[in-house]
Design a protein around this motif. Structure first.
Motif, PDB file in Angstrom:
ATOM      1  N   GLY A 220       0.764  -1.239   0.000  1.00  0.00           N
ATOM      2  CA  GLY A 220       0.000   0.000   0.000  1.00  0.00           C
ATOM      3  C   GLY A 220       0.792   1.284   0.000  1.00  0.00           C
ATOM      4  N   PHE A 221       2.082   1.227  -0.320  1.00  0.00           N
ATOM      5  CA  PHE A 221       2.902   2.432  -0.308  1.00  0.00           C
ATOM      6  C   PHE A 221       3.261   2.839  -1.740  1.00  0.00           C
ATOM      7  CE2 PHE A 221       3.634   0.692   3.919  1.00  0.00           C
ATOM      8  CZ  PHE A 221       3.441   1.822   4.710  1.00  0.00           C
ATOM      9  N   ASP A 222       3.203   4.149  -1.993  1.00  0.00           N
ATOM     10  CA  ASP A 222       3.578   4.682  -3.296  1.00  0.00           C
ATOM     11  C   ASP A 222       5.091   4.868  -3.414  1.00  0.00           C
ATOM     12  OD1 ASP A 222       0.780   5.351  -4.337  1.00  0.00           O
ATOM     13  OD2 ASP A 222       0.822   6.407  -2.425  1.00  0.00           O
ATOM     14  N   PHE A 223       5.710   5.336  -2.323  1.00  0.00           N
ATOM     15  CA  PHE A 223       7.146   5.595  -2.289  1.00  0.00           C
ATOM     16  C   PHE A 223       7.762   4.827  -1.136  1.00  0.00           C
ATOM     17  CE2 PHE A 223       5.326   9.497  -4.088  1.00  0.00           C
ATOM     18  CZ  PHE A 223       6.131   9.707  -5.198  1.00  0.00           C
ATOM     19  N   PRO A 252       0.164  10.781  -1.191  1.00  0.00           N
ATOM     20  CA  PRO A 252       0.841   9.486  -1.347  1.00  0.00           C
ATOM     21  C   PRO A 252       1.256   8.919   0.003  1.00  0.00           C
ATOM     22  CG  PRO A 252       2.352  11.253  -1.855  1.00  0.00           C
ATOM     23  CD  PRO A 252       1.011  11.900  -1.633  1.00  0.00           C
ATOM     24  N   ARG A 253       1.476   7.619   0.018  1.00  0.00           N
ATOM     25  CA  ARG A 253       1.962   6.944   1.220  1.00  0.00           C
ATOM     26  C   ARG A 253       3.443   6.610   1.038  1.00  0.00           C
ATOM     27  NH1 ARG A 253      -0.477   2.101   3.449  1.00  0.00           N
ATOM     28  NH2 ARG A 253       0.228   2.996   5.435  1.00  0.00           N
ATOM     29  N   VAL A 254       4.207   6.788   2.124  1.00  0.00           N
ATOM     30  CA  VAL A 254       5.658   6.603   2.092  1.00  0.00           C
ATOM     31  C   VAL A 254       6.067   5.616   3.175  1.00  0.00           C
ATOM     32  CG1 VAL A 254       7.918   7.705   2.285  1.00  0.00           C
ATOM     33  CG2 VAL A 254       6.005   8.953   1.244  1.00  0.00           C
ATOM     34  N   ALA A 255       6.796   4.581   2.792  1.00  0.00           N
ATOM     35  CA  ALA A 255       7.409   3.639   3.736  1.00  0.00           C
ATOM     36  C   ALA A 255       8.832   4.112   4.010  1.00  0.00           C
ATOM     37  CB  ALA A 255       7.413   2.231   3.162  1.00  0.00           C
ATOM     38  N   LEU A 256       9.109   4.451   5.249  1.00  0.00           N
ATOM     39  CA  LEU A 256      10.432   4.947   5.632  1.00  0.00           C
ATOM     40  C   LEU A 256      11.169   3.824   6.352  1.00  0.00           C
ATOM     41  CD1 LEU A 256      12.479   7.170   5.793  1.00  0.00           C
ATOM     42  CD2 LEU A 256      11.160   8.242   7.615  1.00  0.00           C
ATOM     43  N   GLY A 276       0.154  10.767   9.891  1.00  0.00           N
ATOM     44  CA  GLY A 276       0.205   9.421  10.436  1.00  0.00           C
ATOM     45  C   GLY A 276      -0.359   8.365   9.507  1.00  0.00           C
ATOM     46  N   GLY A 277      -1.331   8.746   8.674  1.00  0.00           N
ATOM     47  CA  GLY A 277      -1.891   7.786   7.727  1.00  0.00           C
ATOM     48  C   GLY A 277      -1.103   7.651   6.449  1.00  0.00           C
ATOM     49  N   GLN A 278      -0.064   8.486   6.284  1.00  0.00           N
ATOM     50  CA  GLN A 278       0.709   8.474   5.036  1.00  0.00           C
ATOM     51  C   GLN A 278       2.133   7.970   5.196  1.00  0.00           C
ATOM     52  OE1 GLN A 278      -0.883  12.778   3.882  1.00  0.00           O
ATOM     53  NE2 GLN A 278       0.391  11.933   2.256  1.00  0.00           N
ATOM     54  N   VAL A 279       2.748   8.176   6.354  1.00  0.00           N
ATOM     55  CA  VAL A 279       4.154   7.829   6.560  1.00  0.00           C
ATOM     56  C   VAL A 279       4.245   6.759   7.635  1.00  0.00           C
ATOM     57  CG1 VAL A 279       6.458   8.663   7.130  1.00  0.00           C
ATOM     58  CG2 VAL A 279       4.847  10.169   5.937  1.00  0.00           C
ATOM     59  N   ALA A 289      14.263  -7.729   2.381  1.00  0.00           N
ATOM     60  CA  ALA A 289      13.087  -6.902   2.652  1.00  0.00           C
ATOM     61  C   ALA A 289      13.220  -5.531   2.000  1.00  0.00           C
ATOM     62  CB  ALA A 289      12.884  -6.763   4.160  1.00  0.00           C
ATOM     63  N   VAL A 290      14.431  -4.975   1.998  1.00  0.00           N
ATOM     64  CA  VAL A 290      14.652  -3.688   1.338  1.00  0.00           C
ATOM     65  C   VAL A 290      14.383  -3.804  -0.156  1.00  0.00           C
ATOM     66  CG1 VAL A 290      16.440  -2.024   0.679  1.00  0.00           C
ATOM     67  CG2 VAL A 290      16.237  -2.756   3.059  1.00  0.00           C
ATOM     68  N   ALA A 291      14.920  -4.858  -0.775  1.00  0.00           N
ATOM     69  CA  ALA A 291      14.701  -5.055  -2.211  1.00  0.00           C
ATOM     70  C   ALA A 291      13.218  -5.214  -2.519  1.00  0.00           C
ATOM     71  CB  ALA A 291      15.476  -6.280  -2.696  1.00  0.00           C
ATOM     72  N   ALA A 292      12.489  -5.933  -1.677  1.00  0.00           N
ATOM     73  CA  ALA A 292      11.056  -6.117  -1.899  1.00  0.00           C
ATOM     74  C   ALA A 292      10.302  -4.801  -1.795  1.00  0.00           C
ATOM     75  CB  ALA A 292      10.508  -7.126  -0.888  1.00  0.00           C
ATOM     76  N   GLN A 293      10.674  -3.964  -0.818  1.00  0.00           N
ATOM     77  CA  GLN A 293       9.989  -2.684  -0.658  1.00  0.00           C
ATOM     78  C   GLN A 293      10.282  -1.760  -1.839  1.00  0.00           C
ATOM     79  OE1 GLN A 293       8.050  -2.598   2.302  1.00  0.00           O
ATOM     80  NE2 GLN A 293       7.006  -1.089   1.028  1.00  0.00           N
ATOM     81  N   LEU A 294      11.500  -1.812  -2.330  1.00  0.00           N
ATOM     82  CA  LEU A 294      11.846  -1.015  -3.504  1.00  0.00           C
ATOM     83  C   LEU A 294      11.041  -1.454  -4.722  1.00  0.00           C
ATOM     84  CD1 LEU A 294      15.726  -0.865  -3.011  1.00  0.00           C
ATOM     85  CD2 LEU A 294      14.164   1.100  -2.943  1.00  0.00           C
ATOM     86  N   ARG A 295      10.941  -2.755  -4.940  1.00  0.00           N
ATOM     87  CA  ARG A 295      10.187  -3.261  -6.089  1.00  0.00           C
ATOM     88  C   ARG A 295       8.718  -2.845  -6.026  1.00  0.00           C
ATOM     89  NH1 ARG A 295      13.095  -8.135  -5.010  1.00  0.00           N
ATOM     90  NH2 ARG A 295      14.753  -8.469  -6.568  1.00  0.00           N
ATOM     91  N   ALA A 296       8.171  -2.774  -4.824  1.00  0.00           N
ATOM     92  CA  ALA A 296       6.748  -2.483  -4.664  1.00  0.00           C
ATOM     93  C   ALA A 296       6.426  -0.994  -4.771  1.00  0.00           C
ATOM     94  CB  ALA A 296       6.265  -3.016  -3.314  1.00  0.00           C
ATOM     95  N   SER A 297       7.436  -0.153  -4.942  1.00  0.00           N
ATOM     96  CA  SER A 297       7.244   1.305  -4.929  1.00  0.00           C
ATOM     97  C   SER A 297       7.265   1.875  -6.340  1.00  0.00           C
ATOM     98  CB  SER A 297       8.355   1.963  -4.102  1.00  0.00           C
ATOM     99  OG  SER A 297       8.384   1.456  -2.784  1.00  0.00           O
TER     100      SER A 297
END
Length: 397
Positions: A220-223, A252-256, A276-279, A289-297
């Motif tokens: 569910g994250f855009d970035f 947009p939603r951001v995974a940090l 809070g609902g976006q970041v 896990a980092v590679a997976a999050q990058l692919r999903a963005s």
């Protein structure tokens, strides 16, 4: 050839490029002895880093044995110890705290020297031109074993005189910069006679390992933003850009992903801006896990104020995800409008505009940018190839 590697703290989640470099040298048939000044963290999320921790000798453990061992070596090698002590004065401030640092450096250098002689080490390489290069330089003066070091920035470029970069470069067999920009900054502080011994060896990624990594991304994250939560990463600017986008009706939603000293401040900033609902602050993650999050963005965003050349940008492009980042240090050597969006550092409006454009880019455009980014990474940032280049300099030394 027996080679020693020295890092201030190894392994850590932010030093995977060191691990790749070491493994590349070992794959070429050489033995690498790993030394860390301080112990690695206990909570390493990546199994490969946990395996490296078992192979790494920690120098700064119990103070009394360290000091006694140093005293014995000083008595056996008084000339080298005196040369190291004199060099340490230029690398530390003339204060009581600086004196304590010099004593610590000398003790660490003596411990490292003894360990290298026992292992028949022929070359010592340090990563970072700060404390590790200081200890490596002193160990060289004590032991006679040649050394080199890699400068990443930005810390070294902030305090070149206080760190005595010129002295470290003069005593080293060669000095490595990770970008052309980094090399130019080192050349600023030394006589032109030393310039030929300042070389560029770029950090690298293992494309095969990235391709093979399997993990689930947080949905569910855009970035995503992969960064240490530290002031130089400019993360409050990201929060301001999200606020500005919200005023335009874009949320947009951001995974940090990452951790660091600014975590509490960022949590307060997210709450104060109603983000809070976006970041989501996801903490540190392993490589898969980092590679997976990058692919999903749709894109990776990194609003840094100061850098060397971030490995996470290489990782993002390696998985085919374009990046939104800033025109600082070595970043423009890898990223332009062919594979991302590059904006002035500190500009909230420019960052928001670039993020909006990344959101509106269609799948074909993003795929083309990702493919171009991967091509560049494969050409210039292959970990094995760059480790082989560094090894050539070591063998020549």
């Amino acid at each position: 050839m027996n080679i020693a590697y020295l890092v201030n703290r190894y392994p850590t989640v932010s030093h995977t490029f060191v691990r790749r470099e070491i493994l590349g040298i070992e794959a070429a048939g050489h033995r690498v002895h790993r030394f860390s000044i301080r112990a690695a963290p206990d909570d390493l999320p990546d199994p490969a880093d946990r395996a490296e921790r078992e192979k790494t000798a920690v120098i700064l453990t119990k103070a009394v044995p360290l000091l006694l061992g140093a005293a014995g070596l000083v008595l056996r090698r008084p000339g080298g110890a005196w040369a190291a002590w004199r060099a340490s004065k230029a690398m530390t401030p003339p204060t009581a705290r600086g004196f304590v640092a010099r004593v610590a450096y000398l003790a660490e250098a003596c411990s490292l020297s003894s360990a290298m002689h026992r292992a028949d080490v022929r070359h010592l390489h340090a990563h970072f031109g700060t404390n590790p290069a200081a200890v490596a330089r002193m160990a060289h003066l004590i032991s006679g074993i040649p050394y080199s070091f890699t400068v990443h920035g930005p810390d070294e470029f902030d305090e070149p005189r206080q760190l005595d970069l010129a002295g470290k470069i003069a005593d080293a067999k060669f000095t490595v910069a990770i970008s052309d920009y980094g090399r130019s900054q080192l050349c600023r502080w030394v006589d032109t006679a030393h310039w030929p011994r300042i070389v560029v060896v770029r950090c690298g990624v293992d494309l095969a390992a990235i391709d093979a990594a399997q993990a689930d991304a947080e949905p569910g994250f855009d970035f995503c933003c992969i960064a240490r939560l530290a002031p130089q990463k400019g993360l409050p600017i990201l929060l301001d850009a999200l606020t500005l986008l919200g005023e335009r009706g874009v949320r947009p939603r951001v995974a940090l992903v990452g951790d660091g000293p600014l975590r509490d401040e960022l949590e307060r900033g997210i709450a104060a801006r109603g983000l809070g609902g976006q970041v989501a602050l996801l903490g540190s993650k392993g490589g898969a896990a980092v590679a997976a999050q990058l692919r999903a963005s749709r894109a990776m965003v990194l609003p840094s104020f100061a850098e060397g050349l971030p490995v996470v940008i290489m990782e993002s492009l390696a998985v085919g995800t374009p990046v939104v980042t800033t025109a600082v240090a070595g970043i423009p050597e890898l990223v332009d409008d062919g594979c991302g969006w590059v904006v002035p550092a500190g500009s909230v409006e420019a960052l928001a505009d670039a993020m909006a454009e990344a959101l509106s880019a269609d799948a074909d455009r993003r795929a083309a940018m990702g493919a171009e980014g991967r091509r560049r990474v494969a050409h210039d940032h292959d970990a094995g190839r760059n480790a082989a280049l560094l090894l050539k300099y070591m063998e020549a030394a």
